[in-house]
Design a protein around this motif. Sequence first.
Motif, PDB file in Angstrom:
ATOM      1  N   VAL A  80       0.865  -1.173   0.000  1.00  0.00           N
ATOM      2  CA  VAL A  80       0.000   0.000   0.000  1.00  0.00           C
ATOM      3  C   VAL A  80       0.902   1.224   0.000  1.00  0.00           C
ATOM      4  O   VAL A  80       1.669   1.452   0.937  1.00  0.00           O
ATOM      5  CB  VAL A  80      -0.940   0.015   1.217  1.00  0.00           C
ATOM      6  CG1 VAL A  80      -1.764   1.298   1.244  1.00  0.00           C
ATOM      7  CG2 VAL A  80      -1.861  -1.209   1.189  1.00  0.00           C
ATOM      8  N   ALA A  81       0.818   2.011  -1.071  1.00  0.00           N
ATOM      9  CA  ALA A  81       1.713   3.156  -1.242  1.00  0.00           C
ATOM     10  C   ALA A  81       1.103   4.461  -0.777  1.00  0.00           C
ATOM     11  O   ALA A  81       1.826   5.409  -0.459  1.00  0.00           O
ATOM     12  CB  ALA A  81       2.118   3.275  -2.709  1.00  0.00           C
ATOM     13  N   GLY A  82      -0.231   4.539  -0.738  1.00  0.00           N
ATOM     14  CA  GLY A  82      -0.880   5.782  -0.345  1.00  0.00           C
ATOM     15  C   GLY A  82      -2.214   5.544   0.324  1.00  0.00           C
ATOM     16  O   GLY A  82      -2.896   4.560   0.018  1.00  0.00           O
ATOM     17  N   VAL A  83      -2.588   6.427   1.245  1.00  0.00           N
ATOM     18  CA  VAL A  83      -3.894   6.366   1.901  1.00  0.00           C
ATOM     19  C   VAL A  83      -4.472   7.774   1.983  1.00  0.00           C
ATOM     20  O   VAL A  83      -3.737   8.765   2.003  1.00  0.00           O
ATOM     21  CB  VAL A  83      -3.825   5.752   3.325  1.00  0.00           C
ATOM     22  CG1 VAL A  83      -3.417   4.295   3.259  1.00  0.00           C
ATOM     23  CG2 VAL A  83      -2.887   6.547   4.224  1.00  0.00           C
ATOM     24  N   ALA A  84      -5.807   7.846   2.023  1.00  0.00           N
ATOM     25  CA  ALA A  84      -6.493   9.126   2.156  1.00  0.00           C
ATOM     26  C   ALA A  84      -7.800   8.902   2.891  1.00  0.00           C
ATOM     27  O   ALA A  84      -8.401   7.830   2.792  1.00  0.00           O
ATOM     28  CB  ALA A  84      -6.758   9.739   0.788  1.00  0.00           C
ATOM     29  N   VAL A  85      -8.248   9.916   3.629  1.00  0.00           N
ATOM     30  CA  VAL A  85      -9.501   9.850   4.372  1.00  0.00           C
ATOM     31  C   VAL A  85     -10.447  10.901   3.813  1.00  0.00           C
ATOM     32  O   VAL A  85     -10.056  12.059   3.594  1.00  0.00           O
ATOM     33  CB  VAL A  85      -9.278  10.099   5.875  1.00  0.00           C
ATOM     34  CG1 VAL A  85     -10.601  10.014   6.628  1.00  0.00           C
ATOM     35  CG2 VAL A  85      -8.279   9.094   6.442  1.00  0.00           C
ATOM     36  N   ALA A  86     -11.703  10.514   3.560  1.00  0.00           N
ATOM     37  CA  ALA A  86     -12.697  11.443   3.040  1.00  0.00           C
ATOM     38  C   ALA A  86     -13.011  12.520   4.071  1.00  0.00           C
ATOM     39  O   ALA A  86     -12.870  12.317   5.276  1.00  0.00           O
ATOM     40  CB  ALA A  86     -13.965  10.690   2.658  1.00  0.00           C
ATOM     41  N   SER A  87     -13.480  13.663   3.586  1.00  0.00           N
ATOM     42  CA  SER A  87     -13.729  14.811   4.465  1.00  0.00           C
ATOM     43  C   SER A  87     -14.826  14.555   5.482  1.00  0.00           C
ATOM     44  O   SER A  87     -14.862  15.208   6.527  1.00  0.00           O
ATOM     45  CB  SER A  87     -14.088  16.045   3.625  1.00  0.00           C
ATOM     46  OG  SER A  87     -15.197  15.762   2.773  1.00  0.00           O
ATOM     47  N   ASP A  88     -15.729  13.593   5.223  1.00  0.00           N
ATOM     48  CA  ASP A  88     -16.762  13.269   6.202  1.00  0.00           C
ATOM     49  C   ASP A  88     -16.295  12.248   7.233  1.00  0.00           C
ATOM     50  O   ASP A  88     -17.032  11.902   8.154  1.00  0.00           O
ATOM     51  CB  ASP A  88     -18.040  12.776   5.519  1.00  0.00           C
ATOM     52  CG  ASP A  88     -17.826  11.509   4.686  1.00  0.00           C
ATOM     53  OD1 ASP A  88     -16.737  10.900   4.776  1.00  0.00           O
ATOM     54  OD2 ASP A  88     -18.759  11.133   3.948  1.00  0.00           O
ATOM     55  N   GLY A  89     -15.048  11.761   7.068  1.00  0.00           N
ATOM     56  CA  GLY A  89     -14.478  10.832   8.030  1.00  0.00           C
ATOM     57  C   GLY A  89     -15.053   9.434   7.991  1.00  0.00           C
ATOM     58  O   GLY A  89     -14.778   8.630   8.876  1.00  0.00           O
ATOM     59  N   ARG A  90     -15.807   9.104   6.951  1.00  0.00           N
ATOM     60  CA  ARG A  90     -16.479   7.808   6.908  1.00  0.00           C
ATOM     61  C   ARG A  90     -15.800   6.794   6.008  1.00  0.00           C
ATOM     62  O   ARG A  90     -16.107   5.611   6.084  1.00  0.00           O
ATOM     63  CB  ARG A  90     -17.928   8.000   6.449  1.00  0.00           C
ATOM     64  CG  ARG A  90     -18.766   8.833   7.409  1.00  0.00           C
ATOM     65  CD  ARG A  90     -20.109   9.205   6.803  1.00  0.00           C
ATOM     66  NE  ARG A  90     -20.855   8.025   6.378  1.00  0.00           N
ATOM     67  CZ  ARG A  90     -21.989   8.087   5.678  1.00  0.00           C
ATOM     68  NH1 ARG A  90     -22.482   9.270   5.325  1.00  0.00           N
ATOM     69  NH2 ARG A  90     -22.618   6.972   5.339  1.00  0.00           N
TER      70      ARG A  90
END
Length: 407
Positions: A86-96
């Motif tokens: 896994v090279a990258g991760v991101a979290v949506a602005s609503d945190g869900r």
Amino acid sequence: MVKGVAVSADGARVASAGFDYSVMLWDFKAVAAVAALHGHEAAVNAVAFTPDGLRVVSGGDDGKVLLWRLGQGAPERVMTGHRGRVAGVAVASDGRMVASAAWDRTVRLWDLETGEQVAELTGHAGNVNAVAFTPDGGQVVSSGEDGTVRVWDRKDGREVAVLGGGGLPVNALALAPDGRHVVTGGIDGRVRVWDLEAGAEVSPALEGSDPAPVLGVAVSPDGNTVASAGVNGAVTLWALESGRVLHTLAGHRGPVWGLAFTPDSKRLLTAGGDGAIRIWDTATGAEVRTAEAAQVANASDMTKGERGAELFRRCGACHTVTPDGGNKAGPTLYGLFGRKIGTVPGYPYSAALRDGDIVWTAETVGELFRLGPDVVTPGTKMPVQTIGNDAEREELIRWLQKVTAPH
């Protein structure tokens, strides 16, 4: 090596991803480590905070995506399914929702509360290196080895746009706060800006005087500044609108992967192959302080001017030497000499150290730094660092004997 760095939305906490399998949490104001999180079984490449700043998501070479809650030592969620790093991760602005980009050519979406995979996005013709959500959380943007930037609908996983194609690999991307512009960095050393609405590149590409492959990019929260970094260790600050170079930041030894602005856009954190997280003033380009230096400040102050203290600075990214220092990415070295290998309470040793029979003395520590941990303790997860100079190795050992002795 530090592969990734992130700052919480309130600017109080920093998270970093390490080649030593750990996620480190830092108090930004104090420039001090507050926790070392162990759960990955290989190098950690990326970290991201949830919008509330109470949890951290990490992704690693073991193909896992882990969710951590601040104050807890074990992962709250372990998300598995990727068949490559896994090279990258991101979290949506609503945190869900969490998105992860991996070297199995997929982007996967995960429900943050259940840990269940909700979508597998396929279309890239090579490893996927980076991923981000648009600010409204409605779309996912990814880039990878195939040279493309792909845009996906979050709800149904449908691919809605492909930017570029046929070019050289894209290593990194970041979304501007306007939700319209995507910044990418590639192996060709260029930083490109893409317009999502127009579906085209904004020209010209940003290119420095030394076009080394770009490993990381970031956009400031105020939308004015782009940071890029690469294999040569230099970090460049650009004006997003004009493409003008604002500052070139020099200080890292080796490649730089991790970039993160503070919420007020006044500071930039950079992390790389030298094990240091450096903090820069974005207005002046001056270095403010390094987290690496702060970790050994107390110990170094006791013995100012000693060469051993200077040599220990790189070790200080993983180890403490004081009675109240505790374990970090590596176990505390307080009380090191005379201690059997793998016996510090509460530290999750690899089997190579846990089952070893070495007792740490001046001689065995000297062998560790002369030959390297990969030779002295085969199978260890310790980063390989050696000191070939006999005199300097002896200076470090003398200093360690002094500051780690129980008192």
